[in-house]
Scaffold this motif. Structure first.
Motif, mmCIF file in Angstrom:
data_model
loop_
_atom_site.group_PDB
_atom_site.id
_atom_site.type_symbol
_atom_site.label_atom_id
_atom_site.label_comp_id
_atom_site.label_asym_id
_atom_site.label_seq_id
_atom_site.Cartn_x
_atom_site.Cartn_y
_atom_site.Cartn_z
ATOM 1 N N LEU A 1 10.137 -4.587 -12.063
ATOM 2 C CA LEU A 1 9.161 -3.770 -11.344
ATOM 3 C C LEU A 1 7.967 -4.615 -10.933
ATOM 4 C CD1 LEU A 1 8.143 -1.090 -10.257
ATOM 5 C CD2 LEU A 1 7.209 -0.610 -12.535
ATOM 6 N N ARG A 2 7.453 -5.429 -11.866
ATOM 7 C CA ARG A 2 6.310 -6.298 -11.559
ATOM 8 C C ARG A 2 6.628 -7.208 -10.381
ATOM 9 N NH1 ARG A 2 5.586 -11.198 -15.210
ATOM 10 N NH2 ARG A 2 7.243 -11.785 -13.791
ATOM 11 N N ASP A 3 7.775 -7.874 -10.419
ATOM 12 C CA ASP A 3 8.145 -8.795 -9.344
ATOM 13 C C ASP A 3 8.352 -8.066 -8.020
ATOM 14 O OD1 ASP A 3 7.957 -10.867 -11.148
ATOM 15 O OD2 ASP A 3 10.133 -11.039 -11.453
ATOM 16 N N SER A 4 8.892 -6.869 -8.074
ATOM 17 C CA SER A 4 9.079 -6.077 -6.852
ATOM 18 C C SER A 4 7.739 -5.661 -6.255
ATOM 19 C CB SER A 4 9.920 -4.835 -7.138
ATOM 20 O OG SER A 4 11.213 -5.209 -7.495
ATOM 21 N N ILE A 5 6.798 -5.295 -7.108
ATOM 22 C CA ILE A 5 5.459 -4.931 -6.632
ATOM 23 C C ILE A 5 4.792 -6.131 -5.982
ATOM 24 C CG2 ILE A 5 3.124 -4.298 -7.372
ATOM 25 C CD1 ILE A 5 4.499 -2.444 -9.454
ATOM 26 N N ARG A 6 4.928 -7.300 -6.588
ATOM 27 C CA ARG A 6 4.341 -8.511 -6.005
ATOM 28 C C ARG A 6 4.935 -8.805 -4.629
ATOM 29 N NH1 ARG A 6 4.102 -12.531 -11.287
ATOM 30 N NH2 ARG A 6 2.276 -11.555 -12.226
ATOM 31 N N GLU A 7 6.245 -8.701 -4.511
ATOM 32 C CA GLU A 7 6.888 -8.957 -3.222
ATOM 33 C C GLU A 7 6.515 -7.897 -2.186
ATOM 34 O OE1 GLU A 7 8.678 -11.588 -2.002
ATOM 35 O OE2 GLU A 7 7.953 -12.495 -3.854
ATOM 36 N N GLU A 8 6.423 -6.658 -2.627
ATOM 37 C CA GLU A 8 6.044 -5.583 -1.703
ATOM 38 C C GLU A 8 4.613 -5.790 -1.208
ATOM 39 O OE1 GLU A 8 6.951 -2.549 0.708
ATOM 40 O OE2 GLU A 8 8.338 -3.405 -0.749
ATOM 41 N N ARG A 9 3.736 -6.220 -2.101
ATOM 42 C CA ARG A 9 2.351 -6.499 -1.699
ATOM 43 C C ARG A 9 2.327 -7.634 -0.669
ATOM 44 N NH1 ARG A 9 -2.873 -5.503 -2.782
ATOM 45 N NH2 ARG A 9 -4.280 -7.287 -2.789
ATOM 46 N N PHE A 10 3.157 -8.642 -0.876
ATOM 47 C CA PHE A 10 3.254 -9.745 0.077
ATOM 48 C C PHE A 10 3.691 -9.224 1.447
ATOM 49 C CE2 PHE A 10 6.200 -12.840 2.060
ATOM 50 C CZ PHE A 10 5.270 -13.787 2.448
ATOM 51 N N ARG A 11 4.718 -8.384 1.474
ATOM 52 C CA ARG A 11 5.213 -7.840 2.752
ATOM 53 C C ARG A 11 4.186 -6.941 3.422
ATOM 54 N NH1 ARG A 11 9.582 -5.891 -0.313
ATOM 55 N NH2 ARG A 11 10.939 -7.628 -0.794
ATOM 56 N N GLU A 12 3.572 -6.073 2.650
ATOM 57 C CA GLU A 12 2.644 -5.082 3.208
ATOM 58 C C GLU A 12 1.374 -5.734 3.750
ATOM 59 O OE1 GLU A 12 1.385 -1.233 4.289
ATOM 60 O OE2 GLU A 12 3.350 -1.966 3.665
ATOM 61 N N LEU A 13 0.895 -6.788 3.088
ATOM 62 C CA LEU A 13 -0.373 -7.410 3.479
ATOM 63 C C LEU A 13 -0.192 -8.768 4.140
ATOM 64 C CD1 LEU A 13 -2.350 -6.477 0.252
ATOM 65 C CD2 LEU A 13 -2.397 -5.310 2.448
ATOM 66 N N PHE A 14 0.986 -9.026 4.664
ATOM 67 C CA PHE A 14 1.275 -10.314 5.276
ATOM 68 C C PHE A 14 0.226 -10.672 6.327
ATOM 69 C CE2 PHE A 14 3.346 -13.075 8.381
ATOM 70 C CZ PHE A 14 3.775 -14.086 7.535
ATOM 71 N N ALA A 15 -0.275 -11.895 6.267
ATOM 72 C CA ALA A 15 -1.238 -12.447 7.222
ATOM 73 C C ALA A 15 -2.595 -11.748 7.201
ATOM 74 C CB ALA A 15 -0.661 -12.447 8.641
ATOM 75 N N GLU A 16 -2.918 -11.060 6.111
ATOM 76 C CA GLU A 16 -4.229 -10.415 6.003
ATOM 77 C C GLU A 16 -5.154 -11.142 5.025
ATOM 78 O OE1 GLU A 16 -4.062 -6.180 5.476
ATOM 79 O OE2 GLU A 16 -2.469 -5.977 6.964
ATOM 80 N N GLY A 17 -4.740 -12.302 4.537
ATOM 81 C CA GLY A 17 -5.603 -13.126 3.708
ATOM 82 C C GLY A 17 -5.669 -12.751 2.236
ATOM 83 N N HIS A 18 -4.685 -12.019 1.731
ATOM 84 C CA HIS A 18 -4.716 -11.607 0.327
ATOM 85 C C HIS A 18 -3.833 -12.464 -0.578
ATOM 86 C CE1 HIS A 18 -6.816 -7.786 1.019
ATOM 87 N NE2 HIS A 18 -6.168 -7.774 2.170
ATOM 88 N N ARG A 19 -2.851 -13.124 -0.047
ATOM 89 C CA ARG A 19 -1.820 -13.776 -0.847
ATOM 90 C C ARG A 19 -2.386 -14.783 -1.835
ATOM 91 N NH1 ARG A 19 2.893 -12.675 -3.070
ATOM 92 N NH2 ARG A 19 4.223 -14.474 -3.236
ATOM 93 N N TRP A 20 -3.257 -15.679 -1.369
ATOM 94 C CA TRP A 20 -3.786 -16.711 -2.263
ATOM 95 C C TRP A 20 -4.498 -16.080 -3.454
ATOM 96 C CZ3 TRP A 20 -2.959 -21.437 -3.527
ATOM 97 C CH2 TRP A 20 -3.879 -22.100 -4.345
ATOM 98 N N TYR A 21 -5.326 -15.097 -3.204
ATOM 99 C CA TYR A 21 -6.072 -14.461 -4.297
ATOM 100 C C TYR A 21 -5.142 -13.732 -5.257
ATOM 101 C CZ TYR A 21 -9.901 -15.731 -1.316
ATOM 102 O OH TYR A 21 -10.762 -16.456 -0.545
ATOM 103 N N ASP A 22 -4.061 -13.158 -4.740
ATOM 104 C CA ASP A 22 -3.076 -12.502 -5.596
ATOM 105 C C ASP A 22 -2.408 -13.507 -6.530
ATOM 106 O OD1 ASP A 22 -3.547 -10.009 -4.514
ATOM 107 O OD2 ASP A 22 -1.738 -9.989 -3.266
#
Length: 103
Positions: A29-50
């Motif tokens: 579940l944790r890994d799926s949430i991380r991947e979903e967050r990556f997909r949902e916020l792609f190119a919005e500048g959140h990935r590095w901070y996550d």
């Protein structure tokens, strides 16, 4: 997370949709949430901070380096987990020392 996935696939977010809903627990579940967050916020500048907050910078950098195409390798260092103490703070306070790796 299922509401976000339902909306993305054009379903009513409030109604269960087995074709897109996750039914996971624990690390999956944790890994799926991380991947979903990556997909949902792609190119919005959140990935590095996550990935810094989750403590997985090295893992993600290595994953990218394995699949790099044109941009070259990313070089990771332990100091990438934090920012340096601003030089003005160090200059104003004789007891302050630079962050490790930023000397």
């Amino acid at each position: 997370m299922n509401k976000v996935r339902r909306r993305a696939y054009g379903y009513d977010p409030e109604t269960a949709e087995p074709s897109v809903d996750y039914n996971l627990a624990g690390i999956q579940l944790r890994d799926s949430i991380r991947e979903e967050r990556f997909r949902e916020l792609f190119a919005e500048g959140h990935r590095w901070y996550d990935i810094v907050r989750w403590g997985i910078v090295e893992e993600e950098v290595m994953k990218y380096n394995d699949f790099r195409v044109t941009q070259g390798m990313i070089i990771y260092d332990d100091k990438d987990y934090y920012y340096p103490v601003p030089i003005q703070e160090i200059d104003n306070n004789p007891n302050m020392t630079p962050s490790t790796g930023y000397e």
